[in-house]
Design an enzyme around this catalytic site. Structure first.
Site, PDB file in Angstrom:
ATOM      1  N   ARG A  40     -11.243  25.290 -35.732  1.00 11.24           N
ATOM      2  CA  ARG A  40     -11.069  26.738 -35.769  1.00 11.24           C
ATOM      3  C   ARG A  40      -9.619  27.147 -35.502  1.00 11.24           C
ATOM      4  NH1 ARG A  40     -13.702  31.332 -31.747  1.00 11.24           N
ATOM      5  NH2 ARG A  40     -13.874  33.015 -33.283  1.00 11.24           N
ATOM      6  N   SER A  71     -12.306  37.164 -36.518  1.00 10.23           N
ATOM      7  CA  SER A  71     -12.906  35.845 -36.664  1.00 10.23           C
ATOM      8  C   SER A  71     -14.222  35.901 -35.905  1.00 10.23           C
ATOM      9  CB  SER A  71     -11.992  34.763 -36.068  1.00 10.23           C
ATOM     10  OG  SER A  71     -12.615  33.496 -36.137  1.00 10.23           O
ATOM     11  N   SER A  72     -15.327  35.765 -36.620  1.00  8.18           N
ATOM     12  CA  SER A  72     -16.646  35.981 -36.021  1.00  8.18           C
ATOM     13  C   SER A  72     -16.941  34.967 -34.920  1.00  8.18           C
ATOM     14  CB  SER A  72     -17.735  35.886 -37.094  1.00  8.18           C
ATOM     15  OG  SER A  72     -17.541  36.845 -38.103  1.00  8.18           O
ATOM     16  N   GLN A  73     -17.852  35.349 -34.033  1.00 11.42           N
ATOM     17  CA  GLN A  73     -18.314  34.449 -32.985  1.00 11.42           C
ATOM     18  C   GLN A  73     -18.949  33.214 -33.631  1.00 11.42           C
ATOM     19  OE1 GLN A  73     -21.674  35.898 -30.818  1.00 11.42           O
ATOM     20  NE2 GLN A  73     -21.418  34.478 -29.108  1.00 11.42           N
ATOM     21  N   PHE A 216     -21.209  43.329 -36.715  1.00  7.80           N
ATOM     22  CA  PHE A 216     -20.020  43.069 -37.527  1.00  7.80           C
ATOM     23  C   PHE A 216     -19.259  44.366 -37.779  1.00  7.80           C
ATOM     24  CE2 PHE A 216     -22.288  39.209 -38.398  1.00  7.80           C
ATOM     25  CZ  PHE A 216     -21.320  38.273 -38.741  1.00  7.80           C
TER      26      PHE A 216
END
Length: 416
Positions: A40, A71-73, A216
């Site tokens: 990541r 940046s999503s979980q 989101f």
């Protein structure tokens, strides 16, 4: 040779994957392999490794104080990739490029015989995603600057279409660019709460296969929903109210309501800590167009009497309820409840209603819905089933079905 003072990012990376897997969110071997193979930190080069490898979303762009890209979980990324059920060789469209990390994970899964196209409306985000993908060895992923609501017809049809931004409707392009046996996955806004829903075509409509609660940032561009977030305090995001449906409101009048005397009603209901987010909010939002979500940041909690339902350490307090013309009724933990732990993972608690203004009818309506949800067995979002029809299509309805008509889609919700 790595300096003893440098963080061991490989170990941090693998520990995060271990954590997400141990929590039950990674089950598919291909999904696990992708998470273990794609670091990541290559997609967040300006973020400290200790932050990169926490199970958290990381904002990458804001406009006027509102996050528009992140940046999503990793947990929700894993959940959605499990829902997507990617296979080698598939053609995939992603709407919402972010850092490019999710596109890289998908490219790893579909392999050299597959294809991933990711699109974003912001040229800066697109350029950064291209750089990140190239640095991670995924320069073959196609990154396009375009309005996501239009899809990307040049490479259609797609085996899979995934949105990493929320949307309140299914645009015609997403439906027509999907293969007959394909899968559309999007965070759908259900009058406030969001659910990641995997749809597949079924004759004249789309049918849900799975549904998971999520959160989101919104789709931007020509297909963006009307903004329903109301700033109630001078400082951005200090005190906000999100409406279930867009309607004229007076922020100053709502703020004044919150400063007025309140009336409390204790309810004979006990809740588990996860139930307001994963169950009750969906029931209330689907049954009541007056649904609202009230949130106070940590800095404002001491200045305003905000009824607390869930407290997020370091972030603030949030609750749900109904907003009328001259009244506001919201839920809170009963002050006499045995548990003082207000975190999402805290202990069981009792529920109360706190009302402001001329709220007798509104509070009774809120109580009616809470008692109905209790009588139904505390239904959770995973038990929701959704059918999505073109707006003029006739469909068979049960008495308990909930129909919400949008511009391009008639959604039919039922609890199973």
């Amino acid at each position: 040779m790595q300096s003893s003072k440098e963080p061991d990012m490989t170990a941090m990376h693998q520990r995060l994957v271990d954590q997400v897997k141990t929590n039950g969110h990674i089950r598919n071997a291909r999904v696990e392999a992708a998470f273990r193979a794609v670091p990541r930190h290559l997609f967040l080069p300006n973020v400290a490794p200790a932050e990169v490898y926490r199970d958290q979303a990381i904002a990458i762009q804001s406009i006027n104080g509102q996050v528009v890209s992140s940046s999503s979980q990793p947990t929700i990324m894993a959940i959605m990739l499990e829902q997507l059920q990617l296979q080698p060789g598939q053609n995939v469209l992603e709407i919402g490029s972010g850092t490019g990390y999710n596109a890289a994970l998908m490219a790893h899964i579909v392999g050299p015989t597959g294809k991933v196209t990711t699109i974003d409306i912001d040229e800066d985000i697109v350029e950064a995603a291209r750089v990140h993908l190239a640095s991670a060895g995924f320069g073959h992923v196609q990154v396009i600057c375009a309005d996501g609501g239009l899809g990307y017809p040049a490479d259609a049809p797609y085996d899979r279409i995934i949105l990493t931004v929320n949307a309140g409707d299914i645009t015609p392009a997403w439906h027509t660019q999907l293969k007959p046996n394909g899968r559309l996955l999007l965070p759908l806004v259900l009058r406030g709460p969001q659910a990641s829903i995997a749809f597949t075509p079924n004759k004249d409509h789309l049918e849900s296969l799975s549904l998971r609660a999520c959160g989101f940032v919104g789709l931007r561009g020509a297909f963006a929903e009307a903004d329903t977030l109301i700033q109630l305090a001078p400082e951005i995001n200090q005190l906000t109210l999100r409406l279930g449906e867009a309607r004229p409101t007076d922020a100053q009048a709502i703020y004044a309501l919150l400063q007025s005397p309140a009336q409390d009603i204790r309810l004979p209901i006990s809740l588990q800590p996860q139930e307001p987010f994963f169950g009750l909010s969906f029931w209330l939002a689907l049954h009541e167009a007056q649904f609202c979500l009230l949130t106070a940041s940590t800095s404002s909690i001491g200045q305003n009497s905000i009824p607390g339902l869930i407290h997020f350490p370091g972030k603030g307090t949030t609750t749900i309820g109904l907003l009328g013309d001259n009244a506001l009724s919201v839920l809170m933990r009963d002050p006499a409840s045995a548990s003082a732990d207000t975190r999402p993972g805290g202990g069981t608690f009792n529920l109360s209603i706190r009302s402001f203004g001329s709220a007798d009818l509104l509070s009774q309506q809120l109580k009616k819905q809470i008692m109905a949800w209790d009588a139904a067995g505390h239904l959770a979002e995973k038990q929701l089933h959704v059918r999505a029809y073109p707006p003029d299509t006739a469909c068979n309805l049960k008495a308990s079905d909930i129909v919400i008509a949008k511009r391009w889609t008639k959604f039919v919700y039922s609890w199973q």
